[in-house]
Design a protein around this motif. Structure first.
Motif, short mmCIF file in Angstrom:
data_model
loop_
_atom_site.label_atom_id
_atom_site.label_comp_id
_atom_site.label_asym_id
_atom_site.label_seq_id
_atom_site.Cartn_x
_atom_site.Cartn_y
_atom_site.Cartn_z
N TYR A 187 0.83 -1.19 0.00
CA TYR A 187 0.00 0.00 0.00
C TYR A 187 0.87 1.25 0.00
N PRO A 188 0.34 2.36 -0.53
CA PRO A 188 1.11 3.60 -0.45
C PRO A 188 1.11 4.12 0.99
N SER A 189 2.21 4.77 1.38
CA SER A 189 2.30 5.26 2.77
C SER A 189 1.51 6.53 2.93
N ARG B 121 -1.75 2.94 -13.40
CA ARG B 121 -3.15 3.34 -13.31
C ARG B 121 -3.55 3.54 -11.84
N MET B 122 -3.08 2.64 -10.99
CA MET B 122 -3.47 2.74 -9.58
C MET B 122 -2.84 3.96 -8.93
N GLU B 123 -1.60 4.26 -9.31
CA GLU B 123 -0.96 5.43 -8.71
C GLU B 123 -1.65 6.70 -9.13
N ASP C 263 5.75 16.93 3.68
CA ASP C 263 6.65 16.19 2.80
C ASP C 263 7.01 17.00 1.57
N SER C 264 8.26 16.84 1.15
CA SER C 264 8.69 17.48 -0.09
C SER C 264 8.13 16.70 -1.27
N ALA C 265 8.27 17.28 -2.46
CA ALA C 265 7.71 16.64 -3.65
C ALA C 265 8.35 15.28 -3.89
N LYS C 266 9.64 15.23 -3.62
CA LYS C 266 10.34 13.96 -3.83
C LYS C 266 9.81 12.90 -2.87
N LYS C 267 9.54 13.34 -1.63
CA LYS C 267 9.08 12.39 -0.63
C LYS C 267 7.66 11.90 -0.92
N THR C 268 6.80 12.83 -1.35
CA THR C 268 5.42 12.40 -1.68
C THR C 268 5.45 11.42 -2.83
N ALA C 269 6.34 11.68 -3.81
CA ALA C 269 6.42 10.75 -4.93
C ALA C 269 6.84 9.38 -4.45
N LYS C 270 7.79 9.37 -3.53
CA LYS C 270 8.27 8.07 -3.03
C LYS C 270 7.19 7.38 -2.19
N LYS C 271 6.45 8.19 -1.41
CA LYS C 271 5.45 7.59 -0.52
C LYS C 271 4.22 7.12 -1.26
N SER C 272 3.95 7.68 -2.45
CA SER C 272 2.72 7.33 -3.17
C SER C 272 2.89 6.13 -4.05
N ARG C 273 3.98 5.41 -3.89
CA ARG C 273 4.18 4.27 -4.78
C ARG C 273 3.32 3.11 -4.34
#
Lengths: 112, 135
Positions: free
Chosen positions: B49-51, B116-118, B57-67
């Motif tokens: 699941y995404p965190s 698609r899910m992301e 969070d910075s943009a880089k962190k949100t991108a990493k957390k939304s995986r």
């Protein structure tokens, strides 16, 4: 006092209707087949005994809610429900697939 | 008397490695096939699941957390719990049974599902589907 009398009469009528279904209709007994009948959308009415474990009861009710099928909580435990079905074993839940000559589906889903 | 195990229905996988994970039905085989003579369906689900993303969070962190990490599986109906939720993600064209034949096809399909899910997760809709089921 009045309420007790009323439930006794309706209770007998459920038993009569159930006996008619056993004779003339199609049904399945038991948790696994009840879920199967709900998944294949064949079940028309589900009857659950009153000593059914609450998690199992909630699960069957949830499935029935998704399928828009009525659930009747039988006024008796699984021993009584088995006897009402004319069987010599306990029945915790049953699913009526085809009521045959009985009018159980039309008259029962009102109460829950 | 309404059919419940239909495409786009959100379900919870009950058995196996992915037990407790949420998935969406892509294609259902009510009467089974030759190889699987029981009712089963092709599901696409979430392996990881995404965190939780916070405002700090910075943009880089949100991108990493939304995986989101995904899986594709053929599951018996008995091993699924249907829910009242649906997920309208168009997976019918990419997710097919022959995607499960070879490993690289499976990986490629999982990549498209992941995309698609992301994007669905980022819009903020279907929030229930992307939250982990606590048990």
């Amino acid at each position: 006092m009045v309420a007790a009398k009323k439930t006794k009469k309706t209770h007998e009528s459920i038993n009569n209707r159930l006996a008619l279904v056993m004779k003339s209709g199609k049904y399945t007994l038991g948790y696994k087949t009840v879920l199967k009948s709900l998944r294949s959308s064949k079940g028309k009415l589900i009857i659950i005994a009153n000593n059914c474990p609450p998690l199992r009861k909630s699960e069957i009710e949830y499935y029935a809610m998704l399928c828009k099928v009525g659930v009747h909580h039988y006024n008796g435990n699984n021993v009584d429900l088995g006897t009402a079905c004319g069987k010599y074993f306990r029945v915790c839940c049953l699913s009526i697939i085809d009521p045959g000559d009985s009018d159980i589906i039309k008259s029962m889903p009102g109460d829950h | 008397m309404v059919k419940i195990l239909k495409p786009n229905k959100a379900v919870i996988v009950l058995q196996g490695r992915y037990a407790g994970r949420k998935a969406v039905i892509v294609k259902s085989f009510d009467d089974g096939t030759r190889d699987r003579p029981y009712g089963h369906c092709l599901v696409a689900g979430i392996k990881k699941y995404p965190s939780k993303v916070i405002r700090k969070d910075s943009a880089k962190k949100t991108a990493k957390k939304s995986r989101v990490k995904c899986f594709v599986k053929l599951v018996n109906y008995q091993h699924l719990m249907p829910t009242r939720y649906t997920l309208d993600v168009d997976l019918k064209d990419t997710v097919t049974v022959d995607a499960l034949q070879t490993k690289d096809k499976k990986v490629a399909t999982c990549k498209t599902i992941k995309q698609r899910m992301e994007e669905r997760f980022k819009t903020g809709k279907s929030r229930w589907f992307f939250t982990k089921l606590r048990f």
